[in-house]
Each structure stands twice: as structure tokens, then as C-alpha cells.
Design a protein around this motif. Structure first.
Motif, PDB file in Angstrom:
ATOM      1  N   GLY A  16     -21.040 -43.193 -12.626  1.00  0.00           N
ATOM      2  CA  GLY A  16     -19.816 -42.892 -11.890  1.00  0.00           C
ATOM      3  C   GLY A  16     -18.700 -42.307 -12.722  1.00  0.00           C
ATOM      4  N   LYS A  17     -19.010 -41.841 -13.933  1.00  0.00           N
ATOM      5  CA  LYS A  17     -17.968 -41.254 -14.791  1.00  0.00           C
ATOM      6  C   LYS A  17     -17.310 -40.056 -14.121  1.00  0.00           C
ATOM      7  N   SER A  18     -18.135 -39.161 -13.581  1.00  0.00           N
ATOM      8  CA  SER A  18     -17.600 -37.931 -13.001  1.00  0.00           C
ATOM      9  C   SER A  18     -16.663 -38.223 -11.836  1.00  0.00           C
ATOM     10  N   LEU A  19     -17.065 -39.141 -10.964  1.00  0.00           N
ATOM     11  CA  LEU A  19     -16.227 -39.463  -9.814  1.00  0.00           C
ATOM     12  C   LEU A  19     -14.934 -40.143 -10.240  1.00  0.00           C
ATOM     13  N   LEU A  20     -14.996 -41.008 -11.259  1.00  0.00           N
ATOM     14  CA  LEU A  20     -13.792 -41.659 -11.734  1.00  0.00           C
ATOM     15  C   LEU A  20     -12.821 -40.642 -12.316  1.00  0.00           C
ATOM     16  N   VAL A  21     -13.344 -39.686 -13.087  1.00  0.00           N
ATOM     17  CA  VAL A  21     -12.486 -38.629 -13.625  1.00  0.00           C
ATOM     18  C   VAL A  21     -11.887 -37.802 -12.486  1.00  0.00           C
ATOM     19  N   THR A  22     -12.710 -37.475 -11.498  1.00  0.00           N
ATOM     20  CA  THR A  22     -12.226 -36.703 -10.354  1.00  0.00           C
ATOM     21  C   THR A  22     -11.097 -37.440  -9.647  1.00  0.00           C
ATOM     22  N   ALA A  23     -11.294 -38.731  -9.417  1.00  0.00           N
ATOM     23  CA  ALA A  23     -10.267 -39.536  -8.752  1.00  0.00           C
ATOM     24  C   ALA A  23      -8.989 -39.574  -9.576  1.00  0.00           C
ATOM     25  N   LEU A  24      -9.112 -39.789 -10.878  1.00  0.00           N
ATOM     26  CA  LEU A  24      -7.924 -39.864 -11.727  1.00  0.00           C
ATOM     27  C   LEU A  24      -7.188 -38.532 -11.782  1.00  0.00           C
ATOM     28  N   CYS A  25      -7.937 -37.430 -11.752  1.00  0.00           N
ATOM     29  CA  CYS A  25      -7.291 -36.112 -11.741  1.00  0.00           C
ATOM     30  C   CYS A  25      -6.384 -35.968 -10.524  1.00  0.00           C
ATOM     31  N   ARG A  26      -6.874 -36.400  -9.348  1.00  0.00           N
ATOM     32  CA  ARG A  26      -6.051 -36.284  -8.153  1.00  0.00           C
ATOM     33  C   ARG A  26      -4.917 -37.325  -8.161  1.00  0.00           C
ATOM     34  N   ILE A  27      -5.207 -38.535  -8.622  1.00  0.00           N
ATOM     35  CA  ILE A  27      -4.173 -39.583  -8.667  1.00  0.00           C
ATOM     36  C   ILE A  27      -2.976 -39.120  -9.495  1.00  0.00           C
ATOM     37  N   TYR A  28      -3.255 -38.573 -10.677  1.00  0.00           N
ATOM     38  CA  TYR A  28      -2.147 -38.160 -11.544  1.00  0.00           C
ATOM     39  C   TYR A  28      -1.537 -36.831 -11.093  1.00  0.00           C
ATOM     40  N   ALA A  29      -2.342 -35.961 -10.487  1.00  0.00           N
ATOM     41  CA  ALA A  29      -1.800 -34.681 -10.005  1.00  0.00           C
ATOM     42  C   ALA A  29      -0.795 -34.915  -8.886  1.00  0.00           C
ATOM     43  N   ARG A  30      -1.082 -35.836  -7.988  1.00  0.00           N
ATOM     44  CA  ARG A  30      -0.158 -36.052  -6.882  1.00  0.00           C
ATOM     45  C   ARG A  30       1.057 -36.868  -7.302  1.00  0.00           C
ATOM     46  N   ARG A  31       1.025 -37.395  -8.518  1.00  0.00           N
ATOM     47  CA  ARG A  31       2.231 -38.015  -9.085  1.00  0.00           C
ATOM     48  C   ARG A  31       3.090 -36.990  -9.826  1.00  0.00           C
ATOM     49  N   GLY A  32       2.625 -35.744  -9.825  1.00  0.00           N
ATOM     50  CA  GLY A  32       3.432 -34.676 -10.393  1.00  0.00           C
ATOM     51  C   GLY A  32       3.055 -34.245 -11.793  1.00  0.00           C
ATOM     52  N   PHE A  33       1.988 -34.827 -12.366  1.00  0.00           N
ATOM     53  CA  PHE A  33       1.562 -34.438 -13.707  1.00  0.00           C
ATOM     54  C   PHE A  33       0.714 -33.167 -13.653  1.00  0.00           C
ATOM     55  N   LYS A  34       0.830 -32.349 -14.680  1.00  0.00           N
ATOM     56  CA  LYS A  34      -0.012 -31.174 -14.843  1.00  0.00           C
ATOM     57  C   LYS A  34      -1.280 -31.635 -15.558  1.00  0.00           C
ATOM     58  N   VAL A  35      -2.356 -31.806 -14.794  1.00  0.00           N
ATOM     59  CA  VAL A  35      -3.572 -32.470 -15.274  1.00  0.00           C
ATOM     60  C   VAL A  35      -4.712 -31.466 -15.425  1.00  0.00           C
ATOM     61  N   ALA A  36      -5.586 -31.727 -16.385  1.00  0.00           N
ATOM     62  CA  ALA A  36      -6.814 -30.936 -16.535  1.00  0.00           C
ATOM     63  C   ALA A  36      -7.973 -31.866 -16.868  1.00  0.00           C
ATOM     64  N   PRO A  37      -9.175 -31.593 -16.333  1.00  0.00           N
ATOM     65  CA  PRO A  37     -10.368 -32.339 -16.742  1.00  0.00           C
ATOM     66  C   PRO A  37     -10.997 -31.681 -17.965  1.00  0.00           C
ATOM     67  N   PHE A  38     -11.819 -32.454 -18.677  1.00  0.00           N
ATOM     68  CA  PHE A  38     -12.521 -31.900 -19.838  1.00  0.00           C
ATOM     69  C   PHE A  38     -13.824 -32.654 -20.038  1.00  0.00           C
ATOM     70  N   LYS A  39     -14.914 -31.915 -20.201  1.00  0.00           N
ATOM     71  CA  LYS A  39     -16.188 -32.494 -20.625  1.00  0.00           C
ATOM     72  C   LYS A  39     -16.795 -31.523 -21.607  1.00  0.00           C
ATOM     73  N   SER A  40     -16.938 -31.947 -22.846  1.00  0.00           N
ATOM     74  CA  SER A  40     -17.342 -31.020 -23.909  1.00  0.00           C
ATOM     75  C   SER A  40     -18.725 -30.445 -23.674  1.00  0.00           C
ATOM     76  N   GLN A  41     -19.654 -31.273 -23.236  1.00  0.00           N
ATOM     77  CA  GLN A  41     -21.027 -30.821 -22.997  1.00  0.00           C
ATOM     78  C   GLN A  41     -21.560 -31.464 -21.729  1.00  0.00           C
ATOM     79  N   ASN A  42     -22.041 -30.639 -20.835  1.00  0.00           N
ATOM     80  CA  ASN A  42     -22.603 -31.123 -19.581  1.00  0.00           C
ATOM     81  C   ASN A  42     -24.024 -30.600 -19.467  1.00  0.00           C
ATOM     82  N   MET A  43     -24.947 -31.453 -19.078  1.00  0.00           N
ATOM     83  CA  MET A  43     -26.312 -31.015 -18.806  1.00  0.00           C
ATOM     84  C   MET A  43     -26.538 -31.108 -17.305  1.00  0.00           C
ATOM     85  N   ALA A  44     -26.639 -29.956 -16.642  1.00  0.00           N
ATOM     86  CA  ALA A  44     -26.780 -29.952 -15.186  1.00  0.00           C
ATOM     87  C   ALA A  44     -27.254 -28.583 -14.734  1.00  0.00           C
TER      88      ALA A  44
END
Length: 495
Positions: A16-44
């Protein structure tokens, strides 16, 4: 000032790492922060195309959407797309570096650290908060000397770490304790929170587990997240597909072939969520019985997966289906399989230089080293199988392919690719047989467009309701926010 950072690591893959990051991105974005996700290496094998034509992991694209940010290559500087059990195509900063055996890739990790570091720095310079996702587990001690994804990144970003586990799998307590036990003291000191994901039932029943973890590990449990079910957000991993089980039950049956190197399967999830449609992933000829539409999806290894179609008998079943007047749709690699030949003299995807296709469309595919990646605007043609009512509609999608398709002169196109700017024009794309039973296109994302889904449902005789679905990122953020100790996470980050 560089952005503050928070890193989400896991006790294993798919916790559930990806979903938790996704949720946190929206949580902090709607609080007015300029947010970005980052994953150095993804296998998919699920990937997406940014507005400037870079290829990144589908999860990071979704996380950028959740953060209300423009997706870019820096958010996922390295993407590994498995081609065999021991090798992958390596995409660096949105462009193909080449195909490598995992052993050779492992040797190149030290030089790739510079790429990862520069991408992370670039994001931090342009944002206020970067939410970082790890991969696998930080306790994989055999990989630590060349770590690119977990504690090396946390140290590089000076990020506090929240460690997440999936309680639905069983063994969650052991997974958390065992992971922490295998970390070096400096690594363990970075872990400031634990999160227990996918809990079913009354969270109060897990209070004893929370006390045990906090007493044993000396780290706060920052949330016990109730199981959410279908999030409405694109899946990242084919582990999310359940063999032999429909994605949705009841209604008109759409069969999608579950190819061994299936890619970009997330594009069908919006269709599976439509009432009145049953989407089934199929691996045997008998699975196609009763299907209103059969789709051959994209694949990372077109010729090899075409061989699998022949070995399983699915190739013959598809040909018989077409001769009986039943519709078949091919997308990207699936489109190429429907053609007359697949040529790969350079060995881009296969050791076979010339492979006969299914012969159902008058097209020939030739693989080139250069990969085409671009967002696409497409005006759909007339008489498309299963979606005739969408003729003339303008839809959006994306292309990710090395195979370049040549269509026979006079063949009916699937649609017209719309070009804007100085090169404004309409270019034929894809192919449809005159009878309308077989169609193919290189464009992914068709079913993410409402007009296409509505046309399909109309042809199936399904009446649709007019209610607009809720924003899945808002639903996800609300769900996680209600269960997370956000005040404590703010303290960790320094907000």
C-alpha cells in the motif's frame, strides 16, 4: 529553500505504499502546499506519458494528479519494464536507455545514483514538500550496497520514514518488527512512524497490537487504515489482477486477454467500474464464450505473446470469432498481433526477425530502436466494433510503442490523430476492417474517455445513470486522513 520531505517505505511490495503516497499528495495539496511525488526506481509494465512525452510509472502519474502537479520525468527517473524473467527495458528520465539483464543493471546502479539525486534535487527546488515512495523493502540486505530506492534515498533527502505494512496478508507484526531488526542503527533512527494498512473490522480490536508495536519498537503507530476496496485509481501492478475472476460481475461480457507480458492494463479499469458490464481477464479459449467484445491489450513483448496466443489456442479462437462476425479490438501490441507480419530485424523485443500475425488486419509492424511516447488527441472513425455511437468523438489517450505500423493503402482508419500548432493536421491512425468486426489502434486510454464507454454501453443495450462519480483522489484522501495521525506526520516533516 529546498522542499521538506517525507518517505514512505514498506515491509514488502504491494503493501500500500503507492496509495498512501497518493493520499498524502492530495491531503497536503488541498492544504495549500506545493507537493510533488517521487519514486527513484519503479518496476512496472503500467506506464504513462507526461505532457512533454516522457515515460514514467503509472503510479507516479496518478500521484502527480493527486498532488495537482504536472507529471514529469523527475518524479520517476528510472522505470524498469520487465521483458523476461531476468531482464528489463530500462527507461531513464523518460527515455529508453536500453534492455539489460538484471545483473548488468545492478552493476550500473552506482552511476545511476547521480541521475536519481539530480532528479530529487530538481523537484525539491520547485516544490515545498516531496512525498517519496520506496520500493520493496528496506530490509533486503543483499541489495543494500547498491540501494537506489530506500534508505539511500531517505539519507540523500534527509527524509523521515513511515514504514507501512499490509495486515490483510497476515504476519503484519512480524513484518514490522523483522524489518526494523534488519536495519542498521542509523537507518532505524530514520523510521519515525509505522502504518498498518488494509485493516478489516473494528480498529479497536487492534489496540493491543498497536501497544505491542510501540512498546517493542519504540516507534509510534501513526495510523491503522481500514480496508478501502476499489479505490477508483489506476492499479500499478499485475498482482492486482485476479486470474479467472471478473473485474466486475453481471451485465454484458467484455473479455480481455491476460497476456504474459501484459502492459497498461489499468486503462480498462474505468470500463470495469461501469454498471452493466462484466470485464473478465481470459487465458483460455473457452473463457471467451458469450463475450460481446474481445480485446487484445498492450504487451511489452508482442511476438512472444503472439506465440502464447497460438500455444493456448486463443489465436484460433479469435480467428473463428471474427469469421462468425463477432468483434475483436486490438490495442497497441494487440493491434500489431492482428496484422499480417511483425518484423523485428534489430531484435528490439524478440529474437524472431519475422513473425506471421493473425492476418485479420492489413497492417505490417516493424520494430525500431526509438520508442514513440506522446499524448494523443484522436477523432474516432465510423463503424468501430462495439462503439459505433462514438464515431466522430474526439478523445484523449497516449502512445507508448517501438513497433511502427504500416497500413495498406485504402484501408479504413480507426481514427484521425489531431495535430495542433504549426503542424496542424489530421493523420490517419489505426485500422478497421470494412465489416467492422476487427479494429486496432496504437492509442492507449480509450476507455478512460466517457464517450467511448457510453457508446459501448449503448451498443450493449445498457442504460446508464447520469450521476457523476466522486473524485477518487478526494475519496482516498478523506479515507486516509480519517485514520492517520496527521499532526504527528506534520511534526515529523517539520511543518
Amino acid at each position: 529553500m529546498k522542499a521538506r520531505t517525507l518517505m514512505i517505505q514498506g515491509t514488502a511490495s504491494s503493501v500500500g505504499k503507492s496509495l498512501l503516497v497518493t493520499a498524502l499528495c492530495r491531503i497536503y495539496a488541498r492544504r495549500g502546499f506545493k507537493v510533488a511525488p517521487f519514486k527513484s526506481q519503479n518496476m512496472a509494465l503500467n506506464s504513462a506519458v507526461t505532457p512533454d512525452g516522457a515515460e514514467i510509472g503509472r503510479a507516479q502519474y496518478a500521484q502527480a494528479e493527486a498532488a495537482r502537479a504536472v507529471p514529469c520525468a523527475e518524479m520517476n527517473p528510472i522505470l524498469l519494464k520487465p521483458e523476461t524473467t531476468s531482464g528489463s527495458q530500462v527507461v531513464v528520465m523518460g527515455r529508453v536507455l536500453g534492455s539489460m539483464h538484471f545483473r548488468d543493471y545492478h552493476r550500473r546502479k552506482p552511476e545511476l545514483r547521480e541521475v536519481v539525486g539530480q532528479a530529487l534535487d530538481s523537484l525539491r527546488e520547485r516544490h515545498e514538500l516531496v512525498i517519496i515512495e520506496g520500493a520493496g523493502s528496506p530490509a533486503e540486505v543483499n541489495l543494500k550496497d547498491r540501494d537506489l530506492v530506500n534508505m539511500w534515498v531517505a539519507e540523500r533527502a534527509d527524509a523521515p520514514v513511515a514504514l507501512v505494512t499490509d495486515i490483510e496478508r497476515g504476519g503484519a507484526l512480524a513484518a514490522l518488527v523483522g524489518t526494523l531488526e534488519l536495519l542498521e542503527p542509523a537507518e532505524r533512527a530514520r523510521v519515525r512512524a509505522m502504518v498498518v494498512n488494509k485493516f478489516r473490522g473494528d480498529p479497536a480490536l487492534f489496540e493491543g497490537g498497536v501497544r505491542f508495536l510501540e512498546n517493542r519498537c519504540g516507534i509510534r503507530v501513526a495510523g491503522v487504515i481500514p480496508h478501502l476496496g476499489d479505490t477508483g485509481i489506476a492499479s500499478e501492478d499485475s498482482l492486482d489482477l485476479r486470474k479467472g475472476e471478473p473485474e466486475s460481475r453481471g451485465g454484458a461480457l467484455v473479455c480481455i486477454l491476460r497476456l504474459p507480458r501484459l502492459s497498461n492494463f489499468d486503462e480498462f479499469e474505468p470500463l470495469a467500474r461501469e454498471p452493466g458490464v462484466e470485464v473478465r481477464w481470459c487465458e483460455r479459449p473457452e473463457d471467451l464464450e458469450g463475450a460481446r467484445l474481445v480485446i487484445i491489450p498492450g504487451t511489452k513483448c508482442t511476438a512472444n505473446d503472439l506465440g502464447w496466443l497460438r500455444r493456448t489456442g486463443l489465436a484460433g479462437a479469435l480467428v473463428r470469432r471474427v469469421h462468425e462476425g463477432q468483434p475483436v479490438l486490438g490495442i497497441c501490441g494487440g493491434y500489431q498481433m492482428l496484422g499480417e507480419r511483425i518484423l523485428d530485424p534489430l531484435g528490439v523485443e524478440s529474437s524472431e526477425p519475422d513473425v506471421a500475425g493473425l492476418g485479420l488486419l492489413p497492417v505490417v509492424t516493424r520494430f525500431e530502436k526509438e520508442k514513440s511516447t506522446a499524448p494523443v488527441s484522436l477523432r474516432l472513425g465510423e463503424g468501430l466494433p462495439g462503439m459505433r455511437a462514438a464515431g466522430g468523438a474526439e478523445v484523449r489517450g497516449y502512445e507508448i510503442h517501438c513497433g511502427q505500423v504500416t497500413v495498406a493503402p485504402g484501408a479504413q482508419p480507426f481514427g484521425l490523430r489531431m495535430r495542433t500548432g504549426e503542424d496542424a493536421s489530421q493523420v490517419p491512425e489505426g485500422c478497421v476492417t470494412r465489416g467492422g468486426q476487427v479494429a486496432g489502434t496504437l492509442v492507449h486510454g480509450l476507455f478512460e474517455n466517457v464517450p467511448v464507454r457510453r457508446a459501448l454501453l449503448s451498443e450493449f443495450g445498457v442504460t446508464t445513470a447520469g450521476a457523476s462519480p466522486a473524485d477518487p483522489y478526494e475519496v482516498l484522501a478523506d479515507h486516509f486522513a480519517s485514520a492517520l495521525d496527521l499532526t504527528y506526520l506534520d511534526q515529523m516533516v517539520g511543518l
